[in-house]
Enzyme design. Structure first.
Site, PDB file in Angstrom:
ATOM      1  N   SER A  10      47.448  50.530   9.746  1.00 35.20           N
ATOM      2  CA  SER A  10      46.672  49.206   8.805  1.00 35.20           C
ATOM      3  C   SER A  10      46.812  49.593   7.336  1.00 35.20           C
ATOM      4  CB  SER A  10      45.392  48.229   9.707  1.00 35.20           C
ATOM      5  OG  SER A  10      45.462  47.281   7.743  1.00 35.20           O
ATOM      6  N   ASP A  37      48.410  43.963   5.617  1.00 38.96           N
ATOM      7  CA  ASP A  37      47.394  42.868   6.432  1.00 38.96           C
ATOM      8  C   ASP A  37      47.239  42.282   4.704  1.00 38.96           C
ATOM      9  OD1 ASP A  37      46.192  42.836   9.309  1.00 38.96           O
ATOM     10  OD2 ASP A  37      45.352  45.193   8.016  1.00 38.96           O
ATOM     11  N   MET A  39      45.524  39.166   2.807  1.00 35.95           N
ATOM     12  CA  MET A  39      44.518  38.356   2.830  1.00 35.95           C
ATOM     13  C   MET A  39      44.633  37.355   1.011  1.00 35.95           C
ATOM     14  SD  MET A  39      42.110  40.596   3.561  1.00 35.95           S
ATOM     15  CE  MET A  39      42.018  41.941   5.505  1.00 35.95           C
ATOM     16  N   PHE A 145      38.527  42.093   6.928  1.00 33.57           N
ATOM     17  CA  PHE A 145      37.713  43.555   6.451  1.00 33.57           C
ATOM     18  C   PHE A 145      38.450  44.643   7.410  1.00 33.57           C
ATOM     19  CE2 PHE A 145      35.557  40.139   4.814  1.00 33.57           C
ATOM     20  CZ  PHE A 145      34.862  40.388   3.491  1.00 33.57           C
ATOM     21  N   GLY A 146      38.557  46.100   6.781  1.00 34.01           N
ATOM     22  CA  GLY A 146      38.383  46.748   7.822  1.00 34.01           C
ATOM     23  C   GLY A 146      37.326  47.336   8.249  1.00 34.01           C
ATOM     24  N   GLY A 147      37.192  48.939   9.046  1.00 36.04           N
ATOM     25  CA  GLY A 147      36.273  49.105   8.796  1.00 36.04           C
ATOM     26  C   GLY A 147      34.943  48.287   9.958  1.00 36.04           C
ATOM     27  N   ASP A 175      43.607  44.243  17.018  1.00 41.47           N
ATOM     28  CA  ASP A 175      43.778  44.439  15.724  1.00 41.47           C
ATOM     29  C   ASP A 175      42.408  44.414  14.835  1.00 41.47           C
ATOM     30  OD1 ASP A 175      43.818  44.924  12.881  1.00 41.47           O
ATOM     31  OD2 ASP A 175      45.269  43.352  12.589  1.00 41.47           O
TER      32      ASP A 175
HETATM   33  C1  DX5 Z   1      41.642  42.557   9.314  1.00 40.13           C
HETATM   34  C2  DX5 Z   1      42.851  43.353   9.943  1.00 40.13           C
HETATM   35  C3  DX5 Z   1      42.937  44.434  10.362  1.00 40.13           C
HETATM   36  C4  DX5 Z   1      41.939  45.733   9.814  1.00 40.13           C
HETATM   37  C5  DX5 Z   1      42.179  46.799  10.603  1.00 40.13           C
HETATM   38  O1  DX5 Z   1      41.453  41.635   9.271  1.00 40.13           O
HETATM   39  O2  DX5 Z   1      43.083  42.901  10.114  1.00 40.13           O
HETATM   40  O3  DX5 Z   1      44.371  44.937   9.948  1.00 40.13           O
HETATM   41  O4  DX5 Z   1      42.596  46.717   8.747  1.00 40.13           O
HETATM   42  O5  DX5 Z   1      40.988  47.994  10.103  1.00 40.13           O
HETATM   43  P1  DX5 Z   1      40.341  48.768  11.074  1.00 40.13           P
HETATM   44  O6  DX5 Z   1      40.886  49.357  12.372  1.00 40.13           O
HETATM   45  O7  DX5 Z   1      39.759  49.167   9.872  1.00 40.13           O
HETATM   46  O8  DX5 Z   1      39.350  48.128  11.804  1.00 40.13           O
HETATM   47 ZN    ZN Z   2      45.858  42.751  10.589  1.00 38.29          ZN
END
Ligand code: DX5
Ligand code: ZN
Length: 245
Positions: A10, A37, A39, A145-147, A175
């Site tokens: 991602s 991604d 948003m 959010f990531g992480g 994901d």
């Molecule tokens: C969350 C996104 C994911 C996310 C994955 O809303 O759809 O794709 O960025 O990131 P990680 O692997 O850091 O959870």
């Molecule tokens: Zn995603």
């Protein structure tokens, strides 16, 4: 369908100041697909990037662009993402009133259609659209959010969806919070396409990214093999019991 394991980094976790460069790096590092991604700050509490950014980065790689739309409404923007160069367009089951119609619109644009399910959404949400989709995305975190940390509660849902898919040519993607430590579990549950942001973009060099991608791939393949061995062990035990009797 049980296709090859696909690892889809991602780009949400990439350094946006060097986005083109980072995409070239994960391409060289062995990414199968590029997960984008999107948003909107409305369907999810964060804003990332839109179709113009995807269009700008599209020439950086020939890999499949896996576009995950976390936006509502989604219908007015499908054409823009198709034109920007998406290969898969995945929309959320929760994002609109007429999922079936939106999926038809994606295929009419000549793109592969995906449905994403938030953690609280049941597997049954896709029951009546299975013949309209090429991919199901099970969110293993709440989108935005990531992480974030992986939600184990989604493992039975992945298993359930795997059974619902049966022999259909539909990819089963996970994901959110995917790492080398949980990749085996999601693949054993039936996932064949693994998105990972922070776990891929850890480190700095192409070699770091390659090692991260490979570790996820190997863990997933191992989980899948172990699952196959376990399920083939079961009928053997049944057979053995019959012979004893
Ligand atoms: C969350 C996104 C994911 C996310 C994955 O809303 O759809 O794709 O960025 O990131 P990680 O692997 O850091 O959870
Ligand atoms: Zn995603």
């Amino acid at each position: 369908m049980t296709g090859e394991i696909v690892v889809a980094p991602s780009i949400l976790a990439a350094d946006f100041a060097r986005l083109g460069e980072q995409i070239a790096a994960i391409d060289t590092a062995g990414a199968d697909w590029i997960h984008c991604d999107v948003m909107d700050g409305h369907f999810v509490p964060n804003i990332s990037f839109g179709a113009d950014v995807i269009k700008a980065i599209r020439p950086m790689t020939k890999k499949i662009f896996d576009v995950h739309l976390m936006i509502a409404p989604v219908d007015p923007y499908l054409e823009a993402f198709a034109k920007a160069g998406a290969d898969f367009i995945t929309i959320h089951a929760e994002a609109g009133a007429h999922l079936d119609r939106s999926l038809q619109a994606i295929r009419a644009l000549g793109k592969k259609a995906g449905v994403s399910l938030c953690p609280a959404t049941p597997a049954s949400a896709i029951e009546y659209v299975l013949d309209r989709i090429d991919l199901v995305l099970v969110m293993t975190v709440n989108p935005g959010f990531g992480g974030q940390s992986f939600l184990e509660s989604q493992l039975p849902k992945i298993e359930r969806i795997k059974a619902m898919i049966g022999d259909r040519p539909i990819r089963l993607e996970v994901d959110g919070g995917i790492t080398r430590d949980n990749a085996a579990a999601v693949a054993a549950a039936g996932a064949d396409t693994l998105v990972a942001g922070s776990a891929v973009f850890r480190g700095k060099s192409v070699a770091d990214y390659a090692a991260n991608i490979e570790a996820i791939r190997i863990a997933a393949e191992t989980g899948r093999v172990r699952k196959r061995q376990d399920s083939s062990a079961q009928p053997m035990r049944v057979g053995e019991a019959a012979r004893i009797r």
